[in-house]
Design an enzyme around this catalytic site. Structure first.
Site, short mmCIF file in Angstrom:
data_model
loop_
_atom_site.label_atom_id
_atom_site.label_comp_id
_atom_site.label_asym_id
_atom_site.label_seq_id
_atom_site.Cartn_x
_atom_site.Cartn_y
_atom_site.Cartn_z
N SER A 111 37.99 47.48 40.18
CA SER A 111 37.20 46.26 39.93
C SER A 111 35.73 46.50 39.60
O SER A 111 35.05 45.59 39.14
CB SER A 111 37.26 45.34 41.15
OG SER A 111 38.31 44.44 41.01
N LYS A 141 34.40 45.66 36.23
CA LYS A 141 34.09 44.27 35.83
C LYS A 141 32.59 44.08 35.57
O LYS A 141 32.20 43.23 34.79
CB LYS A 141 34.57 43.30 36.91
CG LYS A 141 36.11 43.30 37.06
CD LYS A 141 36.56 42.56 38.32
CE LYS A 141 38.08 42.60 38.48
NZ LYS A 141 38.52 42.00 39.77
N TYR A 153 42.42 45.43 29.86
CA TYR A 153 42.00 45.23 31.27
C TYR A 153 42.58 46.34 32.17
O TYR A 153 41.87 46.91 32.98
CB TYR A 153 42.45 43.84 31.75
CG TYR A 153 42.17 43.61 33.22
CD1 TYR A 153 40.88 43.33 33.66
CD2 TYR A 153 43.18 43.73 34.16
CE1 TYR A 153 40.62 43.17 35.02
CE2 TYR A 153 42.93 43.56 35.52
CZ TYR A 153 41.64 43.28 35.94
OH TYR A 153 41.38 43.13 37.28
N TYR A 155 34.64 40.57 46.75
CA TYR A 155 35.74 39.61 46.94
C TYR A 155 35.29 38.57 47.97
O TYR A 155 34.11 38.21 48.01
CB TYR A 155 37.04 40.31 47.38
CG TYR A 155 37.32 41.60 46.64
CD1 TYR A 155 37.62 41.57 45.28
CD2 TYR A 155 37.32 42.82 47.29
CE1 TYR A 155 37.90 42.74 44.60
CE2 TYR A 155 37.61 44.00 46.61
CZ TYR A 155 37.89 43.96 45.27
OH TYR A 155 38.17 45.10 44.60
N VAL A 176 39.21 48.57 44.48
CA VAL A 176 40.25 49.00 45.43
C VAL A 176 40.55 50.50 45.34
O VAL A 176 41.31 51.02 46.14
CB VAL A 176 41.56 48.19 45.28
CG1 VAL A 176 41.34 46.74 45.67
CG2 VAL A 176 42.16 48.33 43.91
N1 GLU Z 1 43.53 46.77 38.91
C1 GLU Z 1 43.33 45.91 40.03
C2 GLU Z 1 43.78 44.52 39.70
O1 GLU Z 1 43.44 44.03 38.67
C3 GLU Z 1 41.88 45.90 40.40
C4 GLU Z 1 41.76 45.40 41.75
C5 GLU Z 1 40.40 45.60 42.37
O2 GLU Z 1 39.79 46.68 42.33
O3 GLU Z 1 39.99 44.61 42.94
O4 GLU Z 1 44.47 43.89 40.44
#
Ligand code: GLU
Length: 315
Positions: free
Chosen positions: A62, A65, A190, A241, A259
């Site tokens: 994540s 992002k 993505y 989060y 994650v």
């Molecule tokens: N590839 C994971 C997803 O899109 C990333 C999750 C994360 O790092 O929050 O669910």
């Protein structure tokens, strides 16, 4: 001084991973050594100080992002990026679909929950998924001043094979007319952006870039101050989060988690910090990473809430 602080942190937080769990939704994350612990700090003047396993590669997940949001802002401008997305914490899990159906105007709450991140990826310029991913990778290499960054193919293939919740989010947004283009192509980009291999040192340099307002260590400006502020502001409010509120109270520094076990922090005007420890708490944030960030923030007095900068510890 800072060198001794980092060594001491790594020494004292070696066992923190026992209070967390590594992500297990794909084998590539499940088989990572949970005992890895690394930290790096990249100062604005180009200096980098590290301790522990700061050069062990892991999946960015994540944290990508932040980078993709910055590139989308460059490609499309702020108004277009936030035409179908808000800048508010969601309070829901990172992959929640709930707000898409019940929230105001059905749009993602912010670019750091999965729905908003997939929408952001859909805005990246390029004629094909390969070209879009290539632009993301090159942009990430540039802002982290790390030309060797590359894709972890196994992680990407696993993400793609198992990412059905992300598919549901993307198709839902497609049904509302909020994303244009081929849904599987967008998801493919993505899944690849999440599977880029980074290290704590790379994250520190990325954090330095954002903390400098979108300027490289060479002085070259890549983002406008406003664009950098959008990324850092959303890190502060939505970066961990639905654990962001507690983290801000404890640490007080804009940070983004992934994650894969990484944390990227941007200390405005000072630099960036990257940490790596793969065991996560129940919301999906690195346990040891959060503990180390809390201590370093206290030791350096740099938090944005009640800053009391301790210059003697910066040397
Ligand atoms: N590839 C994971 C997803 O899109 C990333 C999750 C994360 O790092 O929050 O669910």
């Amino acid at each position: 001084m800072i060198d001794a602080i980092l060594q001491d942190l790594v020494g004292r937080h070696r066992e923190d991973y026992k209070r967390g769990q590594v992500a297990t939704y794909i084998p590539e994350l499940a088989r990572v050594d949970p005992g890895h612990l690394g930290i790096a700090i990249a100062f604005q003047d180009g200096r980098i100080v590290t301790a522990g396993e700061s050069e062990i590669p892991f999946a960015i997940e994540s944290i990508s992002k932040t980078v993709v949001l910055a590139l989308a802002l460059l490609d499309r401008g702020e108004a277009e990026v936030f035409r179908h997305m808000r800048q508010e914490p969601s309070g829901d899990a990172f992959n929640s679909i709930v707000k898409l159906q019940t929230g105001s105007a059905h749009v993602p709450s912010n670019p750091f929950i999965n729905a908003g991140a997939i929408l952001t990826t859909s805005l990246i310029a390029g004629g094909s998924p390969d070209e879009k991913f290539d632009r993301i990778l090159r942009f990430m290499q540039r802002i982290s001043e790390s030309p060797g960054l590359d894709l972890d193919r196994e992680t990407y293939l696993s993400e793609k094979a198992t990412g059905h919740t992300n598919r549901a989010l993307a198709w839902m947004m497609k049904s509302y007319g909020d994303i244009d283009g081929d849904v599987e192509d967008i998801l493919d980009v993505y899944f690849r952006q999440c599977s880029i291999r980074v290290t704590a040192s790379v994250l520190a340099k990325m954090g330095r870039f954002f903390a400098a307002g979108g300027v490289l260590s060479t002085g070259e400006r890549v983002l406008t101050a406003r664009e950098a502020r959008i990324v850092v502001g959303l890190m502060a409010t939505c970066g961990l989060y639905n654990g962001t509120g507690t983290y801000m109270v404890n640490v007080g520094v804009p940070t983004k988690s992934g994650v894969g076990g990484g944390l990227l922090a941007a200390y405005s005007g000072v630099g960036g910090i990257g940490t790596f420890s793969p065991a996560l708490d129940e919301v999906g944030n690195s346990v040891a990473g959060q503990n180390m960030m809390r201590e370093i923030s206290e030791k350096l007095g740099l938090d944005i809430l009640l800053p009391t900068v301790r210059k003697e510890n910066l040397g």
